[in-house]
Design an enzyme around this catalytic site. Structure first.
Site, PDB file in Angstrom:
ATOM      1  N   CYS A  47      -5.866  -0.843  -5.866  1.00 14.06           N
ATOM      2  CA  CYS A  47      -5.056  -0.458  -4.713  1.00 14.06           C
ATOM      3  C   CYS A  47      -3.576  -0.369  -5.055  1.00 14.06           C
ATOM      4  O   CYS A  47      -2.855   0.474  -4.513  1.00 14.06           O
ATOM      5  CB  CYS A  47      -5.292  -1.404  -3.536  1.00 14.06           C
ATOM      6  SG  CYS A  47      -4.963  -3.138  -3.885  1.00 14.06           S
ATOM      7  N   ASP A  89      -3.636   4.436   3.027  1.00 13.64           N
ATOM      8  CA  ASP A  89      -4.458   3.316   2.597  1.00 13.64           C
ATOM      9  C   ASP A  89      -5.780   3.895   2.107  1.00 13.64           C
ATOM     10  O   ASP A  89      -6.601   4.367   2.896  1.00 13.64           O
ATOM     11  CB  ASP A  89      -4.687   2.363   3.775  1.00 13.64           C
ATOM     12  CG  ASP A  89      -5.548   1.154   3.415  1.00 13.64           C
ATOM     13  OD1 ASP A  89      -6.155   1.145   2.330  1.00 13.64           O
ATOM     14  OD2 ASP A  89      -5.615   0.214   4.236  1.00 13.64           O
ATOM     15  N   GLN A  99     -10.047   5.239  -2.136  1.00 15.22           N
ATOM     16  CA  GLN A  99     -10.159   4.263  -3.216  1.00 15.22           C
ATOM     17  C   GLN A  99     -11.616   3.962  -3.515  1.00 15.22           C
ATOM     18  O   GLN A  99     -12.358   3.477  -2.666  1.00 15.22           O
ATOM     19  CB  GLN A  99      -9.436   2.962  -2.858  1.00 15.22           C
ATOM     20  CG  GLN A  99      -9.532   1.924  -3.990  1.00 15.22           C
ATOM     21  CD  GLN A  99      -8.835   0.624  -3.660  1.00 15.22           C
ATOM     22  OE1 GLN A  99      -8.078   0.533  -2.687  1.00 15.22           O
ATOM     23  NE2 GLN A  99      -9.082  -0.393  -4.474  1.00 15.22           N
ATOM     24  N   HIS A 117      -3.926  -6.527  -0.503  1.00 13.53           N
ATOM     25  CA  HIS A 117      -4.164  -5.085  -0.552  1.00 13.53           C
ATOM     26  C   HIS A 117      -2.844  -4.325  -0.458  1.00 13.53           C
ATOM     27  O   HIS A 117      -1.995  -4.642   0.372  1.00 13.53           O
ATOM     28  CB  HIS A 117      -5.104  -4.701   0.593  1.00 13.53           C
ATOM     29  CG  HIS A 117      -5.557  -3.279   0.567  1.00 13.53           C
ATOM     30  ND1 HIS A 117      -6.198  -2.716  -0.523  1.00 13.53           N
ATOM     31  CD2 HIS A 117      -5.474  -2.290   1.503  1.00 13.53           C
ATOM     32  CE1 HIS A 117      -6.493  -1.450  -0.246  1.00 13.53           C
ATOM     33  NE2 HIS A 117      -6.053  -1.168   0.968  1.00 13.53           N
TER      34      HIS A 117
END
Length: 254
Positions: free
Chosen positions: A118, A207, A112, A192
């Site tokens: 996100c 993630d 990211q 998140h």
């Protein structure tokens, strides 16, 4: 999260200063943790009509039974500022780096670089790793983006999202559809999104703010059961006083 440097800590990938400055200025309006919002974005970028995101209301068997069968991915929203979770994730990274892990070559994972994207990235992770089973059209915005990024590193994959105008437009439009007013693109958001998917029979935690995906090992049942088991142990039980958790499943629509 808006402040990616804070979210990544020492997991920020190396890149030259020109790219770093470019990324620092790029923020998207965050998606609300709402199945209608994620479903709208997903369909705009190519998800077939027979699929949708739906709420997961808890960990008890009767609540999991409310999720339609055929779950191919799970999203989790949590408080990324939680000290307990941050400490656990740091320890987890050290353990993985020391012992190593196997990553399926077909896993699609991006870093990211876009602030507050996100939710968009978690949705892309869900769709990209379910593309074959759901029949994602090759000529759709996401289908074309996945073809363009095929074989790229996670860093290259994530960097190319910065200039993916069709995905950006769809994400911005969907962000306005939430039940609450959408915050500004550069708002400091502490919640998140991450995703859980299956590849090669193993459960992966994706993630984009972390240095690598996490292989949690064989499912040992359904993907839904495996994902919520990891979420409870590695997130909820680490911060039991927090109420800032939300889970959704990608499933076939009724």
């Amino acid at each position: 999260v808006a402040d990616l440097a804070a979210a990544m800590g020492d997991e920020a990938p190396p890149c030259d200063e020109a790219l770093r400055e470019k990324f620092r200025k790029v923020h998207w309006v965050p998606l609300e943790s709402n199945p209608e919002v994620l479903t709208k974005f997903a369909r705009q970028v190519g998800m077939p009509d027979g699929w949708e995101f739906t709420d997961i209301f808890g960990f008890d068997p009767e609540l999991l039974a409310m999720v339609p069968p055929g779950c191919t991915a799970v999203t989790l929203l949590f408080d990324s500022s939680s000290a307990n979770i941050r400490q656990f994730k740091a320890e987890q990274r050290t353990k993985v780096e020391a012992s190593g892990q196997t990553i399926a070559p077909e896993l699609r994972y991006m870093r990211q670089f876009v602030g507050n994207a996100c939710g968009t990235i978690a949705t892309i992770h869900c769709l990209a790793n379910s593309a074959e089973v759901m029949g994602l059209p090759a000529d759709s915005p996401l289908g074309k983006f996945l073809a363009q990024t095929s074989g790229k590193s996670p860093e290259e994959f994530g960097a190319m999202l910065v200039d993916a105008s069709e995905l950006h437009s769809a994400s911005e439009a969907s962000a306005q559809e939430g039940q609450t007013a959408a915050p500004e693109a550069d708002a400091d958001i502490h919640h998140h999104f991450i995703a859980f998917v299956e590849k090669g029979g193993d459960l992966y935690e994706l993630d984009g703010a972390k240095a690598f995906p996490i292989n949690h090992g064989p499912l040992g049942g359904s993907l839904l059961e495996a994902a919520v088991r990891v979420i409870k142990a590695n997130f909820v039980d680490k911060d039991p006083e927090s109420i800032h958790f939300n889970m959704m499943a990608l499933v076939k629509a009724d």
